[in-house]
Design an enzyme around this catalytic site. Structure first.
Site, short mmCIF file in Angstrom:
data_model
loop_
_atom_site.label_atom_id
_atom_site.label_comp_id
_atom_site.label_asym_id
_atom_site.label_seq_id
_atom_site.Cartn_x
_atom_site.Cartn_y
_atom_site.Cartn_z
N LYS A 11 0.85 -1.21 0.00
CA LYS A 11 0.00 0.00 0.00
C LYS A 11 0.87 1.25 0.00
CE LYS A 11 0.68 1.07 4.64
NZ LYS A 11 1.52 2.18 5.14
N ALA A 96 9.53 -0.63 5.27
CA ALA A 96 9.37 0.25 4.10
C ALA A 96 8.18 1.19 4.22
CB ALA A 96 9.22 -0.61 2.84
N GLY A 97 7.24 0.88 5.14
CA GLY A 97 6.01 1.68 5.19
C GLY A 97 5.05 1.28 4.08
N SER A 102 1.26 -6.57 7.37
CA SER A 102 -0.18 -6.41 7.61
C SER A 102 -0.97 -6.97 6.44
CB SER A 102 -0.54 -4.92 7.76
OG SER A 102 0.19 -4.36 8.81
N ASP A 135 -2.74 -1.55 10.68
CA ASP A 135 -2.81 -1.39 9.22
C ASP A 135 -3.50 -2.56 8.53
OD1 ASP A 135 -1.56 0.97 9.03
OD2 ASP A 135 0.30 0.22 8.15
O1 C5P Z 1 -0.34 -1.87 15.03
P1 C5P Z 1 1.06 -2.18 14.64
O2 C5P Z 1 1.57 -3.45 15.28
O3 C5P Z 1 1.31 -2.13 13.18
O4 C5P Z 1 1.95 -0.98 15.23
C1 C5P Z 1 3.33 -1.08 15.41
C2 C5P Z 1 3.78 0.02 16.36
O5 C5P Z 1 3.67 1.30 15.72
C3 C5P Z 1 2.95 0.14 17.63
O6 C5P Z 1 3.43 -0.70 18.63
C4 C5P Z 1 3.13 1.61 17.98
O7 C5P Z 1 4.37 1.81 18.61
C5 C5P Z 1 3.21 2.30 16.63
N1 C5P Z 1 1.92 2.80 16.17
C6 C5P Z 1 1.37 3.93 16.76
N2 C5P Z 1 0.16 4.41 16.30
C7 C5P Z 1 -0.47 3.80 15.29
C8 C5P Z 1 0.07 2.66 14.66
C9 C5P Z 1 1.28 2.18 15.13
O8 C5P Z 1 1.94 4.51 17.68
N3 C5P Z 1 -1.63 4.31 14.85
#
Ligand code: C5P
Length: 292
Positions: A11, A96-97, A102, A135
């Protein structure tokens, strides 16, 4: 049984306004994100146990793999008793973002639901996906989406707006290094608090674009560029040259390090690719694709 094969797309965040830190440590955001017509491939076949293997040795095969996390959540909720052997052909780089992990997890949920005879609705799958990662739910939809909350609240873009995104040609390019998402969010808290956008401003900016007839070019914005650009000047230096020398609309996706340029169908691509490769060297990944 013939293994089921699914595309697991990457994405791009065209708009990513981080609006503040929440009590649970996550961040609230308003984002417009579109899947690419490019990504990984996941195959699924019935087996004794849940397992995952990949062509990329850097991909973990233990329970830290989001595919297995998704499978275990699916079993807990549905009582699904079979095992599934997942095989992941990895193209999306990590750090990479581009949402690779996900996307793989969301695709595994779709595969499991199909194997189980579709016991869960799209909405129920979305709730499971949100448990796996912020995500994750967006990847259950193969079209441009608006994300809110910590990313898990997704809504399709109105058709007219989606038409200004879907099918657009893009060049995606990533330097040899990656950026950790938790690191990038921490930097936002510690060093770049001015990159937060108020919830009202984020919604106003999005609404203004939705109501306009402007192309995706004028939507591009990313709060996460501030921390990434401060540590890795190679990113803003190249993006600025692409703007100046080619007049391209460019940005970074998610927490980076992948960046992208929006192209016209008749844009000359080769000189742009040459500049990227000269600037970032042989370890850079450069690919041309389209937004879904
Ligand atoms: O949800 P996910 O595991 O992808 O998120 C990875 C890390 O990125 C989280 O542990 C958090 O530190 C940060 N994050 C955040 N706010 C979001 C998404 C991710 O702070 N909306």
């Amino acid at each position: 049984m013939i293994p089921l094969t699914f595309e697991s797309p990457a994405k791009l965040n065209l708009f990513l306004a981080v609006t503040g830190r929440r009590a649970d440590g996550f961040h609230d955001l308003v984002s417009v994100v579109a899947p690419l017509k490019w990504g990984d491939t996941l195959t699924a076949e019935l087996a004794e146990e849940f397992s995952v293997t990949s062509n990329d040795p850097a991909v973990p095969t233990d329970s830290s793999n989001l595919v297995l996390k998704a499978a275990n959540v699916f079993r807990r909720i549905t009582g699904y008793s079979h095992g599934v052997k997942f095989t992941l052909e990895k193209r999306i780089p990590m750090g990479a973002g581009l949402g690779g992990g996900s996307s793989n997890a969301a695709t595994a949920l779709r595969a499991l639901n199909q194997l189980a005879g579709n016991p869960l609705s799209l909405e129920q799958l979305g709730a499971l996906a949100a448990e796996v990662g912020s995500d994750c739910p967006l990847f259950l939809n193969e079209r441009p989406m608006i994300m809110r909350g910590r990313g898990e609240l997704v809504q399709g873009l109105p058709v007219k707006a989606a038409n200004r995104i879907s099918g657009r040609k893009v060049l995606v390019f990533k330097p040899g290094f990656g950026i950790s998402t938790p690191w990038a969010y921490r930097q936002l808290v510690d060093k770049a608090p001015t990159s937060y956008v108020s919830p009202l401003e984020a919604e106003n900016r999005l609404a203004t674009w939705l109501e306009s007839e402007s192309p995706a070019d004028s939507l591009l914005f990313n709060s996460m560029e501030a921390p990434a650009f401060a540590k890795y000047p190679a990113l803003p230096v190249l993006l600025e040259r692409l703007r100046r020398e080619f007049g391209l609309a460019v940005g970074m996706s998610g927490s980076g390090s992948a960046c992208f340029a929006l192209l016209e169908d008749n844009s000359p691509v080769e000189p742009v690719t040459t500049l990227i490769c000269r600037s970032w060297g042989e370890s850079a990944l450069v690919l041309q694709s389209r937004l879904q």
